[in-house]
Design a protein around this motif. Structure first.
Motif, short mmCIF file in Angstrom:
data_model
loop_
_atom_site.label_atom_id
_atom_site.label_comp_id
_atom_site.label_asym_id
_atom_site.label_seq_id
_atom_site.Cartn_x
_atom_site.Cartn_y
_atom_site.Cartn_z
N LYS A 402 0.82 -1.21 0.00
CA LYS A 402 0.00 0.00 0.00
C LYS A 402 0.86 1.26 0.00
O LYS A 402 0.50 2.28 -0.61
CB LYS A 402 -0.93 0.01 1.22
N LEU A 403 2.00 1.22 0.68
CA LEU A 403 2.93 2.35 0.64
C LEU A 403 3.40 2.61 -0.79
O LEU A 403 3.58 3.75 -1.21
CB LEU A 403 4.15 2.10 1.53
N GLN A 411 -1.78 5.51 1.75
CA GLN A 411 -0.40 5.59 2.25
C GLN A 411 -0.37 6.10 3.70
O GLN A 411 0.41 5.62 4.52
CB GLN A 411 0.42 6.52 1.36
N LEU A 444 8.58 8.85 1.72
CA LEU A 444 7.42 9.57 2.24
C LEU A 444 7.80 10.67 3.23
O LEU A 444 6.94 11.47 3.60
CB LEU A 444 6.46 8.58 2.92
N ILE A 452 1.19 11.89 6.76
CA ILE A 452 2.04 10.89 6.11
C ILE A 452 3.48 11.08 6.56
O ILE A 452 4.18 10.13 6.93
CB ILE A 452 1.94 10.99 4.57
#
Length: 689
Positions: A402-403, A411, A444, A452
């Protein structure tokens, strides 16, 4: 009307008076005419409805008797309209939502009712009753309502708290292997609790399960795994309770009339032999995959229950969805359903079914004995541990995916779940790194999304606690991005966790060199030391301490302006990092630049003398280290200050007698220096050392 604001507005920003009053009356009626009030928050809801009924009378009388209203009255009515809409929404939440989930959240709902009543009171503050043409009765009622709203106290029903505690106790017992024999008693008590919140018929139970499932879906995006797991536990409990509670009467009839029992059983299965009976198994006891009687029921992430062997084969064959719902499983952990297992065991005993045999259909009786045995192997501690590790691995791989490919919302949630997963357990930290999370988390760190970024840097901080991960984080080029967060992070928590990450990474000696070689790192840490929260300052101080263990970095820390800031926090009670600041100062004393800068302070010596008396054990050691260093090699001025202060000698003598070994040794050395300085002042012609 449905309570929505009509689109027509006047230039002042308010609704026309007639439209506003009509909206208020309709919205009030929607609240006061609510049918079938929920059992949870009943008193708060009933009291709120009485208040709205009084206001409704006010609105109707204003509509009938008043023409133009003063601006303050219009403002008050507009505020009350907003309040009533919120009341309607809150009551609908209590009524339409799950009764059990609302019971668990009883304090939260009570606080919401309390806050709304306070808002009602503030709105009535500006209602000009004297300017309105109201009857005396209405005026007195509104004045009383106003006073009550201003004096209202938070009401939490102690009976609901008691029911919730009893419910949680039963849930824990039903999850405990040792409480098998308590099944009937527990479900009897559970029936009382469920009845008290309105679950009295099978249909009530079905509706409650549907509401819980809807709540689980709602919470899945925001509440995290733990919240969803708690709701799923409630679903299991209600489903099983329905089976037990509403079959109790039938079971009792069978026990009282054996002939009736035999007749019923003969109508359900073909009794070809005592060892090959085909029973009408309750649907709740069948595995949705094999349709066999479950021997080792387990719960998956979607909340559905399967036989362990069947769902394990499903997962091992490469599936990552729930067979029944098609929902993607966010983790692969199989949670034992001890409550259902106990019920199945009891049912088998009543039907005289051997627990090692399958008992679902004639065709199932013909299956091989080896398949039967697969269903009943107990789970020992070793296999449970292996299963837990495998579950973490599956979860980590899913979240890393998912990241890599998810939307920002996905995310954000995935980074948050990894942050939590990495918070405890070295195995978890190792598995997450092996799943490839670190490079994506590093990327990120520069996300414009504040949450995030915060979740990513905190996840990396947690992962860095595992020593092998420090190498992976450094190899991923994380330092520059971490420094970026440290300097200009979107949240305070992100900045201070970036500082903590630098501290964690700099534990490795080689990384002290690499990190210290980046001027921005030390400048950013010094900036946080001066402007951060107490927690941020502490993180900055500990990171500076670690970096200052490498001599080359000491000069950089001094040149970045750390020393004046470190001295400032010694007198700042709110900072709460006195010991950390003293430890860094004691290290910086080890370079000539640091010694020179520290000697410039006009307040430090007096502060250190006070800390000799009132500081912590560690603080006293570092205070003596600083005083000793300042008195050596041309520190006569500092020595004279110590001699002139009446508190210094007694404090040093006390430490020399009862301090720690390090403190005693340094206190003795400092006392000798002071004694020599005192002798020289009495004999100025004596130049001997």
């Amino acid at each position: 009307m449905d309570g929505a604001l009509p689109p027509l507005m006047v230039s002042s920003g308010f609704l026309p008076t007639g439209v506003l009053l009509e909206s208020l009356i309709n919205s009030s009626n929607e609240v006061t005419l609510v049918e079938k009030l929920p059992f949870v928050q009943l008193k708060n809801i009933s009291t709120m409805i009485r208040r709205i009924r009084l206001l409704s009378s006010l609105f109707e009388e204003i509509q009938e008797t008043n023409g133009m209203l003063p601006p303050s009255a219009i403002l008050c009515l507009t505020e009350l309209f907003s309040v009533i809409r919120r009341i309607k929404s809150l009551i609908e939440s209590c009524k339409e939502g799950s009764s059990l989930w609302n019971l668990l959240q009883t304090e939260s709902f009570a606080h919401q009712f309390y806050a709304i009543v306070k808002e009602m009171g503030r709105a009535l503050d500006i209602l000009p009753l004297s300017l309105l043409n109201l009857t005396m009765d209405t005026r007195e009622q509104v004045e009383l309502l106003h006073k009550q709203a201003k004096r209202v106290e938070l009401f939490i029903d102690h009976r609901e708290i008691q029911r919730r505690e009893e419910l949680l106790h039963l849930m824990l017992n039903n999850g405990n292997k040792k409480s098998k024999n308590k099944g009937v008693t527990d479900f009897g008590k559970l029936r009382e609790i469920l009845s008290s919140i309105g679950l009295r018929k099978p249909l009530d139970y079905e509706e409650e399960i549907s509401k819980l499932e809807a709540e689980a879906e709602k919470q899945a995006g925001t509440g995290g795994l733990i919240v969803v797991s708690n709701i799923n536990n409630l679903i299991y409990l209600v489903s099983l309770s329905k089976t037990v509670i509403f079959s109790e009467e039938e079971n009792q009839t069978m026990k009282e009339d054996p002939k009736q029992k035999t007749t019923n059983l003969n109508s359900r299965y073909d009794q070809s032999s005592s060892q090959s009976m085909v029973f009408d198994i309750p649907d709740e006891y069948r595995c949705p995959i094999s349709l066999d009687l479950m021997r080792d029921p387990v719960i998956v992430a979607s909340g559905h229950t399967y036989d362990r062997n069947s769902i394990a084969q499903w997962i091992n064959s490469g599936h990552h969805t729930c067979p029944k719902s098609g929902q993607r499983l966010i983790h692969m952990a199989l949670i034992p359903n001890y409550a259902l297992k106990s019920l199945i065991h009891q049912w088998c005993q009543e039907k005289n079914i051997p627990m090692l045999e399958s008992a679902s259909s004639s065709s199932q009786m013909e299956r091989s004995s080896s398949k039967r045995k697969l269903c009943v192997n107990p789970i020992d501690h070793i296999s449970a541990t292996k299963a837990a590790v495998e579950a973490v691995k599956m979860t980590a791989e899913f979240l890393v995916g998912k990241l890599a490919t998810g939307s920002p919302d996905i995310q954000r949630q995935a980074a948050y779940e990894l942050r939590l997963l990495a918070k405890t357990g070295m195995d978890n930290r190792r598995i997450i790194a092996e799943a490839g999370a670190i490079p994506f988390l590093v990327t990120l760190l520069v996300s414009p999304d504040a949450r995030i970024q915060e979740n990513a840097v905190t996840a990396l901080l947690n992962l860095s606690i595992y020593d092998n991960n420090k190498t992976l984080i450094m190899s991923a080029g994380a330092i520059d991005n971490i420094v970026e967060v440290l300097q200009s992070g979107n949240t305070v928590e992100a900045r201070q966790n970036a500082a903590a990450a630098i501290f964690s990474l700099s534990i490795v000696d080689d990384y002290k060199v690499i990190i210290g070689a980046r001027p921005r790192v030390i400048l950013a840490l010094v900036g946080l030391l001066g402007e951060g929260t107490p927690a941020g300052r502490k993180d900055a101080a500990t990171a500076l301490f670690n970096l200052s263990l490498y001599n080359v970095n000491k000069v950089s820390v001094v040149k970045a302006g750390a020393i004046p800031l470190l001295i400032d926090v010694l007198v700042d009670d709110k900072a709460g990092i006195t010991d950390d600041a003293l430890a860094v100062l004691a290290l910086l004393l080890g370079c000539s630049e640091g010694l020179e800068e520290i000697r410039k302070s006009r307040v430090l010596v007096a502060l250190l003398i006070d800390l000799l008396r009132i500081g912590s054990s560690k603080g006293k050691e570092n205070s003596i280290t600083l005083l000793l260093g300042l008195c050596k090699d041309g520190g006569e001025e500092v020595a004279r200050k110590l001699l002139m202060n009446p508190r210094s000698i007694p404090s040093l003598q006390s430490l020399a007698a009862s301090g720690s070994l390090k403190a005693r040794r340094k206190a003795d050395a400092l006392l000798r220096i002071l004694d020599r300085c005192c002798s020289q002042s009495r004999n100025p012609m004596d130049n001997t050392a």
